[in-house]
Every structure is written in structure tokens, then in C-alpha cells.
Design a protein around this motif. Structure first.
Motif, short mmCIF file in Angstrom:
data_model
loop_
_atom_site.label_atom_id
_atom_site.label_comp_id
_atom_site.label_asym_id
_atom_site.label_seq_id
_atom_site.Cartn_x
_atom_site.Cartn_y
_atom_site.Cartn_z
N ASP A 155 -9.64 -4.44 6.70
CA ASP A 155 -10.08 -3.05 6.66
C ASP A 155 -10.63 -2.71 8.05
O ASP A 155 -11.64 -3.29 8.48
N TRP A 161 -11.64 -1.64 0.83
CA TRP A 161 -10.42 -0.86 0.59
C TRP A 161 -10.63 0.40 -0.23
O TRP A 161 -9.68 1.10 -0.55
N GLY A 164 -8.18 0.71 -3.33
CA GLY A 164 -6.88 0.06 -3.27
C GLY A 164 -7.03 -1.44 -3.54
O GLY A 164 -8.09 -2.02 -3.33
N TYR A 200 1.09 -3.78 -4.46
CA TYR A 200 0.01 -3.06 -3.81
C TYR A 200 -0.24 -1.78 -4.60
O TYR A 200 0.67 -0.98 -4.83
N SER A 202 -2.32 1.74 -4.78
CA SER A 202 -3.00 2.69 -3.92
C SER A 202 -4.38 3.05 -4.45
O SER A 202 -4.57 3.20 -5.66
N GLY A 204 -5.81 5.82 -3.29
CA GLY A 204 -5.92 7.26 -3.08
C GLY A 204 -5.50 8.10 -4.25
O GLY A 204 -5.82 9.28 -4.32
N GLY A 211 -8.86 7.55 -0.43
CA GLY A 211 -8.71 6.11 -0.36
C GLY A 211 -8.86 5.55 1.05
O GLY A 211 -9.03 4.35 1.22
N GLU A 213 -6.74 4.95 3.20
CA GLU A 213 -5.83 3.81 3.24
C GLU A 213 -5.22 3.55 4.61
O GLU A 213 -4.60 2.51 4.81
N ASN A 216 -6.37 0.27 5.75
CA ASN A 216 -5.98 -0.93 5.02
C ASN A 216 -4.75 -1.59 5.62
O ASN A 216 -3.78 -0.91 6.00
N GLY A 231 0.79 -1.96 6.53
CA GLY A 231 -0.42 -1.25 6.92
C GLY A 231 -0.79 -1.53 8.37
O GLY A 231 -0.30 -2.45 8.98
N ILE A 236 0.01 3.64 6.28
CA ILE A 236 -0.72 3.09 5.15
C ILE A 236 0.20 2.14 4.39
O ILE A 236 1.43 2.30 4.43
#
Length: 250
Positions: A155, A161, A164, A200, A202, A204, A211, A213, A216, A231, A236
Motif C-alpha cells: 500500500d 487496502w 480491498g 482480487y 475490489s 471500492g 477504496g 485502490e 494497492n 497494481g 489499480i
């Protein structure tokens, strides 16, 4: 006439009282030395998910003292507090049943199957309360065969995260992994021969938006060295299945 009724009532009550007391005395007469039997839920346990083996204790009559039973290891190569734990074993006074629980400790060491032979019986108590009956029980702890994946979750902001996560599904179970620091590393065992899906998810779109993201990223390495990475802002990670298949180590 009233006096005769009172006398008869007293005789009836006295007979009822002493009759019950005699029945109770027969039930808890320690001089009869109750016999005990043991039933084991299983003789094998896998070395994963902390399984429990239950030794059920049953006495053929109650006694008026609490009796403690023990499972004492008398053979085998398993080690107490390293490979397994033992708890329980109490039959309360005036009752006839209890249980001993053997909990297998999970680990990822490759060490082959291990065994433990136990002698199960009542702990030291006065002869008056002796309980007759012991049992020898053998438990096999099956070494967990797995293929080890490695996940590095990053992160860029360092606060995790924000909803996520990566999910790993196999054998009807789901485990989730996510960064909670700038970088977190996870070793992920997947049972050999099991079908798996790694996804994975999300953060968001789960009601926890935003999120964030773009912060991430992850690097997922399979046992054979194959790398899955995604990512690294502003991109993202792509939501959905990262990889799936049948677990093999090479």
C-alpha cells in the motif's frame, strides 16, 4: 381418629424417605467400584485447521465424588505442547459422563506422519472411589501436504487496502489477505491436489468506498515460481480471478 391418621401419615412419609435414600445409596455405592468405558471419535487427524479428537468417558454408575481421567502418552513420536494438547477429563460427582479432548496443533513443517499412544484411565484417587477400566489408544497425526504460495501486498500510502483484499478458496474454505501496512508478506499453503481459486476483490465497490485502490499493488508467486503482479498507481489491480487450477508444487 385424628391421631391414627397422623401416625399413618408419618409411617408413609418415613417409608418414602428411607426408600429413596436406599435407592440413592445403591446408585452411588463406591464399594461397587464403577466400571468405565472409553469411545474415541477418530484414530486419525490431519495436521491442519486444529482438529480435535474426542475421547468419550462413560461410567456404569455415578459416585459422590468428582473423578478426573487422564490420557498419558506412553509411546509414539508426537510431542505434547508441540504436536498436540490435552484438556478435559472430568466426570462431576453424581454424574457418569465426561470427555478428554486432544487438539492437534497445525504447522507447516514437513515431518511425515506422527503417532502417539495413550493410556487412558482415572487419575490417582482413594481405593474407596476406585474406577475400574483403562484403555490404550493410538492417534496418528497425518502430515499436512501442501504447496506454498507467497503473497506480497503493498500500500503506497501505508494505511492498508481500505476494503480491498485477495481471497483464496479451496476445499470449501475461503481465506482473505490484505495489506495493513506499507508492505505485508503472507505464506499461503494450498492442499496438494485441491482445486483452488485466487481472486482480487475490489474495496471500492463494496460500500466502503472510496477504496483508494490506486495505492494497492501485489506480487503473488506460485510454488513453481510463476509470478502474478498487478497494481502500482495510477493503475489499480484488476478485480476478479487472478488464477485458478489444481494445486501442484511444480
Amino acid at each position: 381418629m385424628k391421631k391414627i391418621k397422623y401416625i399413618l401419615s408419618a409411617i408413609v412419609l418415613s417409608t418414602a424417605f428411607f426408600g429413596c435414600d436406599d435407592d440413592l445409596a445403591d446408585t452411588i455405592d463406591e464399594s461397587a467400584k464403577p466400571r468405565v468405558t472409553f469411545t474415541v471419535s477418530s484414530s486419525n487427524a490431519p495436521e491442519i485447521d486444529t482438529p480435535e479428537i474426542i475421547i468419550s468417558i462413560k461410567m456404569d454408575k455415578p459416585i459422590k465424588t468428582t473423578t478426573t481421567f487422564a490420557a498419558t502418552q506412553i509411546g509414539g513420536d508426537a510431542v505434547l505442547h508441540e504436536d498436540y494438547e490435552v484438556s478435559g477429563g472430568v466426570v462431576p460427582a453424581y454424574q457418569t459422563e465426561g470427555e478428554i479432548v486432544i487438539s492437534v496443533n497445525s504447522d507447516l513443517d514437513v515431518e511425515g506422519d506422527e503417532t502417539a499412544q495413550f493410556e487412558v484411565g482415572a487419575a490417582a484417587i482413594p481405593d474407596l472411589y476406585e474406577v475400574i477400566g483403562t484403555a490404550n489408544i493410538t492417534l496418528t497425526i497425518e502430515d499436512y501436504e501442501f504447496c506454498l504460495w507467497n503473497l506480497v501486498a503493498n500500500d503506497s500510502y501505508g494505511d492498508g487496502w481500505n476494503g480491498g483484499f485477495i481471497s483464496v478458496e479451496f476445499d470449501g474454505t475461503t481465506s482473505t489477505y490484505a495489506a495493513t501496512h506499507p508492505t505485508d508478506t503472507f505464506d499461503i499453503p494450498i492442499t496438494k491436489g485441491s482445486d483452488y481459486t485466487i481472486t482480487y476483490v475490489s474495496g471500492g465497490g463494496t460500500g466502503q468506498a472510496p477504496g483508494w485502490e490506486e495505492e494497492n499493488s501485489y506480487v503473488l508467486t506460485a510454488p513453481d515460481g510463476t509470478v502474478f503482479a498487478d497494481g502500482s498507481g495510477p493503475e489499480i489491480p484488476t478485480a476478479g480471478v487472478i488464477t485458478s487450477g489444481t494445486s501442484t508444487c511444480n
